[in-house]
Design an enzyme around this catalytic site. Structure first.
Site, PDB file in Angstrom:
ATOM      1  N   MET A 213     -19.719  67.848  36.631  1.00 29.94           N
ATOM      2  CA  MET A 213     -18.667  68.639  37.673  1.00 29.94           C
ATOM      3  C   MET A 213     -18.136  69.623  36.891  1.00 29.94           C
ATOM      4  SD  MET A 213     -17.003  65.022  39.102  1.00 29.94           S
ATOM      5  CE  MET A 213     -17.061  64.276  37.529  1.00 29.94           C
TER       6      MET A 213
ATOM      7  N   LYS B  60     -19.706  63.980  49.759  1.00 33.21           N
ATOM      8  CA  LYS B  60     -18.774  64.872  49.639  1.00 33.21           C
ATOM      9  C   LYS B  60     -19.030  65.952  48.891  1.00 33.21           C
ATOM     10  CE  LYS B  60     -16.567  61.307  47.765  1.00 33.21           C
ATOM     11  NZ  LYS B  60     -15.378  60.481  46.837  1.00 33.21           N
TER      12      LYS B  60
ATOM     13  N   ASP C  73     -24.721  59.421  49.714  1.00 33.18           N
ATOM     14  CA  ASP C  73     -23.994  60.557  49.234  1.00 33.18           C
ATOM     15  C   ASP C  73     -24.982  61.782  49.290  1.00 33.18           C
ATOM     16  OD1 ASP C  73     -21.900  59.298  48.281  1.00 33.18           O
ATOM     17  OD2 ASP C  73     -22.148  59.454  46.313  1.00 33.18           O
TER      18      ASP C  73
HETATM   19  N1  SAH Z   1     -23.425  59.501  39.273  1.00 31.47           N
HETATM   20  C1  SAH Z   1     -23.776  60.805  38.913  1.00 31.47           C
HETATM   21  C2  SAH Z   1     -22.845  61.832  38.687  1.00 31.47           C
HETATM   22  C3  SAH Z   1     -21.708  62.281  39.777  1.00 31.47           C
HETATM   23  S1  SAH Z   1     -20.784  63.385  39.467  1.00 31.47           S
HETATM   24  C4  SAH Z   1     -24.786  60.851  37.835  1.00 31.47           C
HETATM   25  O1  SAH Z   1     -24.917  59.775  37.100  1.00 31.47           O
HETATM   26  O2  SAH Z   1     -25.519  61.737  37.584  1.00 31.47           O
HETATM   27  C5  SAH Z   1     -21.485  64.795  40.288  1.00 31.47           C
HETATM   28  C6  SAH Z   1     -22.004  65.696  39.095  1.00 31.47           C
HETATM   29  O3  SAH Z   1     -23.018  65.306  38.671  1.00 31.47           O
HETATM   30  C7  SAH Z   1     -22.250  67.160  39.626  1.00 31.47           C
HETATM   31  O4  SAH Z   1     -21.045  67.877  39.787  1.00 31.47           O
HETATM   32  C8  SAH Z   1     -23.281  67.699  38.520  1.00 31.47           C
HETATM   33  O5  SAH Z   1     -22.484  67.903  37.432  1.00 31.47           O
HETATM   34  C9  SAH Z   1     -24.080  66.474  38.305  1.00 31.47           C
HETATM   35  N2  SAH Z   1     -25.348  66.309  38.937  1.00 31.47           N
HETATM   36  C10 SAH Z   1     -25.563  65.499  40.112  1.00 31.47           C
HETATM   37  N3  SAH Z   1     -26.882  65.513  40.307  1.00 31.47           N
HETATM   38  C11 SAH Z   1     -27.218  66.701  39.752  1.00 31.47           C
HETATM   39  C12 SAH Z   1     -28.577  67.525  39.333  1.00 31.47           C
HETATM   40  N4  SAH Z   1     -29.717  67.133  40.416  1.00 31.47           N
HETATM   41  N5  SAH Z   1     -28.661  68.397  38.636  1.00 31.47           N
HETATM   42  C13 SAH Z   1     -27.590  68.862  37.898  1.00 31.47           C
HETATM   43  N6  SAH Z   1     -26.511  68.008  37.852  1.00 31.47           N
HETATM   44  C14 SAH Z   1     -26.447  67.177  38.798  1.00 31.47           C
END
Ligand code: SAH
Length: 340
Positions: free
Chosen positions: A171, A59, A37
């Protein structure tokens, strides 16, 4: 089970590659194919074996690069060939990771494993200097999506979720103004809100405000996706900059370039200094260059590196011609013992 294919769903954590489990690292090294991803730190891909195929299915909130059906199709196609397929996802695969859709798509045909990852909420809080729960401030924490479907402001009761504890929103950047508006209806305007962009990357940006100020702060400090929104009194635990933001190379981006083969684990260790680090090696090896072409080009186009560490100047020329870029000479640091 037909075929010997196996699918390993791996949580790659939020960014800092040191936050990936030992088991995840072992599986990445064994993979025949890695399907990854956008939110995965690409340096992890360089732990893969030489012949491993890398497939990007990132995505983007604006552009849907590959639809979920297409991702499922690729996973199944590669597993059907008997490969060990690693599906590398940001954070934890079981938190807003569409894990069950991908597992269901296997229809029981292949063995699979799931390796948890550190979710963004945990990293955003701890790398910004506050916990998610605290005896004095928050007896509970809720992970919620902040992505609003039509009319879902009614479906998710953000006020109820934020009351008396911590609310961590994934998100949620697009809907932040609406969410703040709903919360402001009957909550204290001074309720603390933190927005943490790119948590656990050297270019992490944390802004702290309250319901009345956060929208403007986010615009002023240009915090962009991916970001976590964390709401609650627990943010009061933060004092000044966090332990992470005071690391010696926080905010820096360094590129290590070599004609030879670099030890990627030493690049991973550099992350302990708080910066963002990337490696481009084996510049004369056409197969390796082809394997990493997409990801190297993307990284070079996104990041302005503050320092380029190289074994010699010839390597820099090679990099410049291969990727059609120009490196500012003042940023180049020659270290002849890079890959010895
Ligand atoms: N599975 C992931 C979440 C996926 S949904 C997890 O457990 O973290 C995608 C959302 O994750 C983004 O919109 C954001 O809100 C958050 N996100 C992912 N990576 C991030 C990062 N390095 N810093 C801040 N938010 C992050």
């Amino acid at each position: 089970m037909d075929g010997l294919g196996k699918v390993v769903f791996i949580g790659a954590g939020p960014g800092d590659p040191g936050l990936v489990s030992y088991k995840a690292i072992r599986r990445i090294k064994q993979a025949d194919v890695i399907i990854y991803d956008r939110l995965v730190n690409p340096i992890l891909l360089q732990l893969s074996k030489r012949e491993c195929e890398l497939i990007y299915v990132g995505k983007n909130p604006d552009v849907k690069y590959k639809a979920q059906d297409e991702i499922n199709r690729i996973i199944n196609e590669k597993a059907a060939l008997g490969h060990t397929v690693v599906r590398l996802k940001g954070g934890d695969p079981g938190i807003f990771g569409r894990l069950s859709e991908e597992v269901d798509s296997l229809e029981g045909k292949y063995l699979y494993e799931v390796i948890p990852g550190i979710t963004s909420a945990s990293a955003a809080a701890l790398y910004s200097g506050f916990p998610l729960t605290d005896r004095a401030h928050a007896p509970h924490v809720t992970f919620s999506t902040g992505h609003l479907q039509k009319d879902s402001l009614k479906e998710i009761d953000f006020q109820a979720l934020a009351k008396g504890g911590t609310l961590a929103l994934y998100m949620g950047m697009k809907a932040l103004p609406e969410i703040v508006e709903v919360l402001s209806k009957d909550m204290d305007a001074h309720l603390k809100v933190a927005v943490v962009g790119n948590a656990s990357y050297g270019y992490q940006k944390t802004v702290i405000g309250d319901l009345s100020t956060i929208n403007n702060l986010v615009i002023e400090h240009k915090v962009t996706h991916p970001a976590m929104i964390i709401i609650g009194d627990v943010i009061n635990v933060r004092e000044g900059l966090s332990w992470y933001e005071t690391l010696p190379e926080f905010g820096m981006r360094k590129l290590v370039v070599s004609k030879g083969k670099l030890d990627i684990e030493t690049i991973l260790e550099m992350y302990d200094n708080g910066g963002f680090y990337y490696a481009i090696d084996q510049l004369n090896d056409d197969d390796i260059q082809e394997k990493y072409q997409t990801i190297h080009s993307e990284i070079l186009s996104i990041h302005g590196f503050d320092e380029v560490i190289t074994d010699d100047m010839e390597t820099v020329s090679l990099l410049e011609s291969q990727f059609n870029i120009k490196i500012n000479p003042s940023k180049i640091k020659v270290n002849a013992s890079l890959n010895s």
